[in-house]
Design a protein around this motif. Sequence first.
Motif, PDB file in Angstrom:
ATOM      1  N   ASP A 286       0.852  -1.026   0.055  1.00  0.00           N
ATOM      2  CA  ASP A 286      -0.052  -0.021  -0.028  1.00  0.00           C
ATOM      3  C   ASP A 286       0.795   1.167   0.203  1.00  0.00           C
ATOM      4  O   ASP A 286       1.648   1.474   0.782  1.00  0.00           O
TER       5      ASP A 286
ATOM      6  N   ARG B  89      -3.501   6.511  -2.308  1.00  0.00           N
ATOM      7  CA  ARG B  89      -3.923   5.512  -2.707  1.00  0.00           C
ATOM      8  C   ARG B  89      -4.273   5.557  -4.125  1.00  0.00           C
ATOM      9  O   ARG B  89      -4.608   4.823  -4.805  1.00  0.00           O
ATOM     10  N   LYS B  90      -4.355   7.018  -4.637  1.00  0.00           N
ATOM     11  CA  LYS B  90      -5.008   7.456  -5.906  1.00  0.00           C
ATOM     12  C   LYS B  90      -3.539   7.075  -6.971  1.00  0.00           C
ATOM     13  O   LYS B  90      -2.594   7.287  -6.425  1.00  0.00           O
TER      14      LYS B  90
ATOM     15  N   SER C 268      -5.710   8.920   1.734  1.00  0.00           N
ATOM     16  CA  SER C 268      -6.748   8.541   0.503  1.00  0.00           C
ATOM     17  C   SER C 268      -6.007   9.150  -0.958  1.00  0.00           C
ATOM     18  O   SER C 268      -5.837   8.439  -1.803  1.00  0.00           O
TER      19      SER C 268
ATOM     20  N   LEU D  89      -5.809  11.558   7.263  1.00  0.00           N
ATOM     21  CA  LEU D  89      -6.687  10.548   6.592  1.00  0.00           C
ATOM     22  C   LEU D  89      -6.899  11.098   5.272  1.00  0.00           C
ATOM     23  O   LEU D  89      -6.799  10.057   4.553  1.00  0.00           O
ATOM     24  N   ALA D  90      -6.886  12.272   4.976  1.00  0.00           N
ATOM     25  CA  ALA D  90      -6.887  12.842   3.533  1.00  0.00           C
ATOM     26  C   ALA D  90      -5.610  12.368   2.849  1.00  0.00           C
ATOM     27  O   ALA D  90      -5.670  12.124   1.511  1.00  0.00           O
TER      28      ALA D  90
END
Length: 168
Positions: free
Chosen positions: A4, A50-51, A47, A43-44
């Motif tokens: 990840d 992961r893009k 995210s 948290l942002a």
Amino acid sequence: MRPDPAFGLLELYDDALPHVYGYLLARVRDVPLAEDLTAETFLAAVSALRKQPAPELSVGWLIGVARHKLADHWRRAEREQRGLRLVDSDQQDTVDPWDEEVDVMVAHEVLCQLGPHHQAALTLRYLDGLGVPQVAEHLGRTVHATEALLVRARNAFRRTYRGEEGAP
């Protein structure tokens, strides 16, 4: 199986946390809110990492994410206040209140007394040093609307700082 990409954030977390939290705390002057916004920032970041393509991970990039989370917070607060009261119809002065010397501690207290939309505009413009087009982008406004907001925000700051009638 590929690892990840957000795991890279774990390596940077200990170094980045004080910078991100300090950035936010200096602007909101509220420990619980700064902690919440710091958590939202990380948290942002997970995210975003992961893009595809993943952004380049750095403390500076995380500060940028924090700036966006802060702008989001101020937009939410502004919408809440707008629902509770009518929009203030400030009169525009031609005198620039930023030509004066100000006490930093008092200025921070005055900034905290202003509405969220004024806090956001003044913080992004004068504390973060962003140009009006960048402030407009962060606030989701046009450049002209942002210029008008900055005029109203400076006037509200000046009135509150001086303790004048009609201060917020």
